[in-house]
Scaffold this motif. Structure first.
Motif, PDB file in Angstrom:
ATOM      1  N   CYS A 206       0.831  -1.213   0.000  1.00 34.55           N
ATOM      2  CA  CYS A 206       0.000   0.000   0.000  1.00 34.55           C
ATOM      3  C   CYS A 206       0.858   1.253   0.000  1.00 34.55           C
ATOM      4  N   ALA A 210       0.895   4.197  -2.724  1.00 33.03           N
ATOM      5  CA  ALA A 210       0.664   5.584  -2.311  1.00 33.03           C
ATOM      6  C   ALA A 210       1.807   6.481  -2.768  1.00 33.03           C
ATOM      7  N   HIS A 215      -0.693   9.360  -3.487  1.00 34.51           N
ATOM      8  CA  HIS A 215      -2.025   9.225  -2.894  1.00 34.51           C
ATOM      9  C   HIS A 215      -1.999   9.423  -1.381  1.00 34.51           C
ATOM     10  N   ILE A 217      -3.213   8.425   2.359  1.00 32.63           N
ATOM     11  CA  ILE A 217      -3.443   7.088   2.907  1.00 32.63           C
ATOM     12  C   ILE A 217      -3.759   7.174   4.397  1.00 32.63           C
ATOM     13  N   VAL A 345      -0.654  11.311   5.328  1.00 37.64           N
ATOM     14  CA  VAL A 345      -0.650   9.978   5.922  1.00 37.64           C
ATOM     15  C   VAL A 345      -1.273  10.115   7.308  1.00 37.64           C
ATOM     16  N   ILE A 387      -6.533   5.876  -0.072  1.00 34.45           N
ATOM     17  CA  ILE A 387      -6.276   4.496   0.364  1.00 34.45           C
ATOM     18  C   ILE A 387      -6.575   4.348   1.847  1.00 34.45           C
ATOM     19  N   HIS A 388      -7.491   3.434   2.191  1.00 33.34           N
ATOM     20  CA  HIS A 388      -7.776   3.070   3.587  1.00 33.34           C
ATOM     21  C   HIS A 388      -7.279   1.641   3.776  1.00 33.34           C
ATOM     22  N   VAL A 477      -6.204   5.198  -8.025  1.00 30.58           N
ATOM     23  CA  VAL A 477      -5.333   4.180  -7.413  1.00 30.58           C
ATOM     24  C   VAL A 477      -5.091   3.035  -8.391  1.00 30.58           C
ATOM     25  N   TYR A 501      -8.699  -1.254  -1.036  1.00 35.59           N
ATOM     26  CA  TYR A 501      -8.095  -0.183  -0.231  1.00 35.59           C
ATOM     27  C   TYR A 501      -9.110   0.897   0.132  1.00 35.59           C
TER      28      TYR A 501
END
Length: 511
Positions: A206, A210, A215, A217, A345, A387-388, A477, A501
């Protein structure tokens, strides 16, 4: 006698040249005009002591000092040296025709020594633009100002050196810094390396995605799962900064007075404000606006640990900068814009106790408590996070392994390759460099899906009840995942991985 000396004022991240006009005539009095703040008004006491302690006299005449343009607010003590040189020249104690060719800045101590100033890089850039021969400033600021090529930068330690320099009694060598050499210093040995992380292969994946697409996250997991450790290592896999990015970042840190004696910043910034931070400290502002944490994280990483512990109104002010990648601070008489293109983040526990849905947890949390906890983070803010991912504790077998994991240097090679593909893709679009910056129009152009991928995404959207913004995030993503595989088109397995994600969007996540 009238003398003009040139200084500089910093507004936002850019400088404006200030003309310090010193007029001396018969009479008594000291008049400082041109919208100076209290620190500048107090300069007369510092200047008088500094001159006396170095065997020069403070003239007992009528002194009128104008700081032009007079309608622009000036602040700080950095004009001490400019005013002092102007007074010496107007009183005939300093005779030189070279004064007008230099920007002169510095805060005076009572013994004539010089203290560092803020914004030296911005001042040097403006001095070069306006054709000044050089800039004279405190020795502590000389490295950051010397980054600007084609400008003589003189670092001095006291006012006597400045006087002797203009009178030709002392030769000061301009400081030269090879900015390319500074920029190309080795980045192969980061302080925090992914090789130190045991297990967590899915989370590293991930992080790689990212970093490759820029991205945002969010990491969700119980205490001790390694969320903070992973976040601290993200800058080590980001591509090296370009020269333009390094200059932008250095300029912001220079304005905020964070450079100290360093020159060009070549490492991407990592900012981690405490959850008690105020809105102003996060986005910038104040009576005399200064850049906040999101601007200090420009071209780097902003880490918000324990996201739900931040005040909700503090998090909400980040929504606009996350979209626009800049923050505008407006006051009655002026508006300042700071760049704030950063990777967000965030980390959080899954519940107030930290162990939600864990039957062996030492602390239990009711669904109502859990709902109140999650409500601290607004849906629009979560939608802006691409993104999770859930972080689970590392099992003992992984912790006991002696084998080294993949290093940050190796991961960064793949990330850099993916960024090169994106740079080529967006070369005709200004201010767009990687996938996370794509607009809706670009998403339609570069994230076209085949029928299988479209049906898969449609099913996910309906089952998870995702918003239109979440739809865009999944496409962005998936485009990055395809770039990491150097695939021209987005395949169904890229979409499937991107959908995974979106942990916080899944039904039943709250129980």
């Amino acid at each position: 006698m009238l003398v003009k000396v040139f200084g500089s004022a910093v507004f936002g991240v850019d400088a404006t040249t200030i003309t310090v006009e010193v007029n001396m005539e018969k009479g008594i009095g000291y008049h400082l005009v041109g919208l100076p703040d209290s620190a500048i008004k107090e300069s007369s006491f510092r200047i008088a002591a500094a001159l006396k302690n170095n065997n020069y006299h403070y003239p007992g005449k009528k002194i009128i000092i104008n700081m032009a343009p007079a309608d622009l607010r000036k602040e700080g003590s950095a004009y001490d040296l400019s005013i002092a040189v102007g007074i010496l020249a107007a009183s005939g104690q300093l005779k030189s025709e070279e004064i007008n060719n230099y920007i002169i800045m510095g805060e005076l101590s009572l013994d004539g020594g010089l203290q560092p100033i803020k914004g030296a890089l911005s001042i040097a850039i403006k001095a070069k633009e306006e054709g000044f021969k050089g800039i004279i400033l405190p020795f502590q600021n000389v490295k950051e100002a010397a980054i600007v090529e084609g400008l003589d930068v003189y670092g001095v330690e006291n006012i006597v050196q400045v006087i002797n320099f203009f009178e030709g009694k002392e030769e000061i060598q301009p400081t030269k810094i090879d900015s390319k050499e500074e920029f190309n210093k080795s980045l192969e040995f980061p302080e925090f390396d992914f090789s130190d992380v045991k297990g967590q292969e899915s989370i590293k994946r991930c992080m790689e995605i990212a970093a490759a697409g820029g991205h945002n996250i969010i990491l969700i997991g119980p205490p001790g799962a390694g969320k903070t450790m992973l976040a601290k290592r993200l800058p080590s896999i980001l591509p090296p900064m370009s020269m333009q990015e390094a200059l932008e970042t250095t300029k912001i840190h220079s304005v905020a007075g964070k450079i100290k004696e360093a020159g060009l910043l070549t490492q991407r910034p990592f900012r981690s404000p405490h959850h008690t931070a105020s809105s102003v400290s996060l986005v910038g502002g104040g009576s005399y606006p200064q850049p906040g944490e999101i601007s200090l994280a420009h071209n780097g990483v902003l880490f918000l640990d324990e996201l739900p512990e931040f005040k909700r109104e503090v998090l909400e002010v980040m929504r606009q900068p996350l979209e626009d990648r800049e923050v505008t601070i407006s006051r009655a008489k002026f508006t300042i814009t700071y760049p704030s293109s950063f990777m967000l983040v965030a980390s959080m526990n899954p519940s107030p106790g930290g162990y939600f849905n864990d039957p062996d947890a030492p602390i239990s949390t009711s669904p109502a408590e859990m709902q109140r906890y999650m409500n601290k983070i607004s849906g629009p803010l979560l939608d802006r996070i691409d993104i999770h991912i859930e972080v689970t504790p590392v099992p003992f077998e992984k912790l006991a392994e002696t084998r080294k994991a993949e290093s940050s240097v190796e991961i960064r090679k793949r990330v850099t390759q993916a960024r090169i593909i994106q740079t080529e893709r967006y070369k005709d679009f200004e201010h767009i460099h990687y996938n996370a910056q794509m607009s809706s129009k670009l998403i339609r152009e570069y994230c076209a899906l085949d029928e299988m991928s479209l049906n898969l995404l449609k099913t996910a959207m309906e089952r998870l009840n995702l918003s239109a913004r979440a739809y865009d995030r999944i496409l962005k993503v998936s485009r990055t995942i395809a770039d990491l595989e150097q695939s021209y088109s987005i395949q169904s397995h890229h979409i499937a991985e991107a959908i995974q994600y979106r942990s916080l969007d899944r039904e039943g996540w709250l129980g």
